[in-house]
Scaffold this active site. Structure first.
Site, PDB file in Angstrom:
ATOM      1  CB  CYS A 141      -5.339  -0.739   4.422  1.00 50.74           C
ATOM      2  SG  CYS A 141      -4.923  -0.443   6.160  1.00 50.74           S
ATOM      3  CE  LYS A 153      -8.622   1.564   2.948  1.00 54.61           C
ATOM      4  NZ  LYS A 153      -7.614   1.967   3.963  1.00 54.61           N
ATOM      5  CD  GLU A 172      -2.494   1.241   2.736  1.00 57.48           C
ATOM      6  OE1 GLU A 172      -3.467   1.992   2.864  1.00 57.48           O
ATOM      7  OE2 GLU A 172      -2.068   0.503   3.661  1.00 57.48           O
TER       8      GLU A 172
END
Length: 529
Positions: free
Chosen positions: A403, A350, A286
């Site tokens: 994440c 995301k 990430e």
């Protein structure tokens, strides 16, 4: 002797009752990674039952006030569980201690204090259906089942360290999640863990033992059967996972940017180990790229030079979108696909952002009093509207999870072509050498089992690794290790149920448990009457 001990627990009051609830909640947290000492749950939950047996103060008061003693017990149990299970979150604020050290007590104690209200609700709801014997065990399972379900979505949700994970520490015990899912596992785990509470009474001991043994036998037996009949074909692409262990305080240092990129490029270009072939796909963690790629063609050219012909890089990076018209640019936490010519061939943003980490809730109010997100960008990050699969190379499509998106089992639906694998990129360097990265890896591991997909996880400082669709680790790098893993992925496996069935299964399990709890509750009321 044990009977006297139980009686003393039941008769506790005031701070002694709350203090013991806190201690057994803390004890229950040691069933989680990296300890995985699930046996403590068979102590913590029976003690919780006995404490709730004694939570009968406020007789003659309103219904809500009569439930307060049980809610206090549940809250203190939850506070102990979450303080000891989540204390490591405070470590993230030490990265920029000058600006965020003041918030460490809020992270270590404030968040657990808030999450404990879910368990206060669980205890109060259970106490509403309380009865003698095994009925109260089912009432407790129902209460925690509802509470954990609420915790999965209320205020964007934070189902980290759900009780059900304590019942699934190893792959053989993860297979039941294919049938019932995590939400139903929360219910069943509490019921099994709490059954030893029946030892102290005459009622329902045999029935309780039978129920516990049946559930345990089914849980273990199905896992053994499923793994013994597992057949996997290594027909996926060769993948390289890069774990550089970049110190968090250097990741956003402008002077260190080029050194960071060069380290990634060097690790990407390393020759495969003996018996390995050249990887087709390379995965960086990430926000690995310390540049806005669309504004930095030199970085794309450097990536192209490091990739061999036909290779594709999947990397986390910040994507900037300029709306025009004088409006502020928007920033996204993104996974890019980049080919060997340095061309960006795809991107996935995301969807589920971290509150206070990537954006500020109630922004207009909280920013005025000086509260900002930990990763500070103008206006914070923006979220994608939907999750989309991403075709990386021809015939190979991924489900991208960035994440902590991997902790939400109810958010695995996506648009686009069916995925061949889950790719989870993360940066757990925020949390140092604490239980956090181990807990995060375990939850991602369960998503692989539930989805029937192999999972590749690239973390800046670990834990990075590849997991097959049965949750078995193919290969992994230790926390803080620096290195690469080259693996060939297996294919996906056929699931017993279609996508989305776990919510139905949870509803069925929850209703069945509620019916049992109600039956015993009404029977006890008739007996008293």
């Amino acid at each position: 002797m044990i009977r006297r001990l139980i009686d003393r627990i039941v008769l506790l009051s005031g701070w002694r009752r709350c203090g013991l609830a806190f201690l057994v909640g803390a004890l229950a947290s040691f069933a989680l990674p990296p300890y995985d000492f699930f046996a403590v749950s068979f102590i913590a939950f029976p003690v919780l039952v006995w404490l709730l047996d004694g939570a009968v103060d406020n007789a003659g008061k309103s219904p809500v006030r009569r439930l307060l003693p049980a809610a206090y017990v549940g809250w203190w149990f939850g506070f102990g569980y979450f303080v000891f299970g989540l204390w490591w979150i405070g470590n993230a604020l030490l990265v920029d201690a000058a600006n965020f050290a003041w918030a460490i007590p809020l992270a270590i104690f404030g968040l657990p204090a808030f999450l404990a209200f879910f368990y206060a609700f669980a205890a109060a709801l259970a106490r509403l259906l309380w009865s003698d014997g095994i009925g109260r065990i089912f009432a407790l399972g129902f209460g925690f089942g509802v509470a954990e379900w609420l915790r999965s979505f209320v205020l964007t949700g934070f189902p980290w360290n759900a009780i059900g994970y304590a019942a699934m520490p190893v792959p053989v015990l993860m297979q039941s999640s294919v049938i019932v899912g995590l939400l139903a596992m929360n219910v069943l785990a509490v019921i099994v863990f709490a059954m030893p509470a029946l030892y102290g009474g005459r009622q329902s001991r045999i029935a309780g033992l039978a129920v516990a043994l049946i559930l345990i036998a089914a849980h273990v037996g199905f896992g053994l059967f499923r793994l013994s009949t597992a057949e996997l074909k290594l027909d996926g692409p060769e993948i390289r996972i890069v774990q550089p262990s970049i110190s968090q305080d250097l990741k956003w240092d402008a002077e260190a940017r080029r050194d960071i990129l060069d380290k990634y490029l060097a690790m990407t270009a390393e020759k495969p180990g003996e018996g390995k072939v050249k990887p087709q796909i390379i995965i960086w963690p990430e926000t690995a790229v310390p540049y806005i790629l669309t504004k930095t063609p030199d970085a794309l050219n450097a990536i192209a030079d490091a990739l061999a012909d036909g290779q594709t890089l999947l990397t986390g990076a910040i994507r900037m979108e300029e709306p025009g018209g004088g409006e502020e640019p928007l920033y996204y936490n993104t996974i890019y696909a980049i080919d060997s010519h340095g061309q960006i061939t795809g991107a996935a943003d995301k969807v589920h952002l971290v509150p206070f980490g990537e954006y500020v809730p109630l922004e207009n109010i909280l920013r005025k009093i000086g509260i900002s997100e930990v990763v500070e960008l103008p206006g914070g990050f923006s979220a994608a509207s939907v999750r989309r699969s991403l075709e990386v190379v021809s015939g190979f499509t991924i489900l991208p999870l960035i994440c902590y998106e991997a902790i939400f089992p109810g958010e695995m639906s996506y648009q686009g072509a069916p995925a061949n694998a889950i790719i989870n990129v993360t940066n757990d360097a925020w949390y140092g050498d604490t239980p956090g990265p181990y807990q995060h890896f375990r939850q991602a591991q369960l998503r692989a089992v539930e989805q029937g997909l192999p999972m590749v996880r690239a973390a800046n400082n670990g834990l990075s690794g590849a997991v097959d669709p049965y949750g078995r680790i193919i290969d992994a790098l230790a926390l803080d290790a620096v290195g690469v893993i080259d693996v060939q992925l297996p294919g996906r496996v056929q699931l017993l149920w279609g996508e989305g069935i776990h919510q139905f299964q949870f509803t069925v399990v929850l209703l069945a448990v509620l019916i049992v709890a109600l039956w015993y509750f009404l029977r006890s009321r008739r007996r008293v009457g």
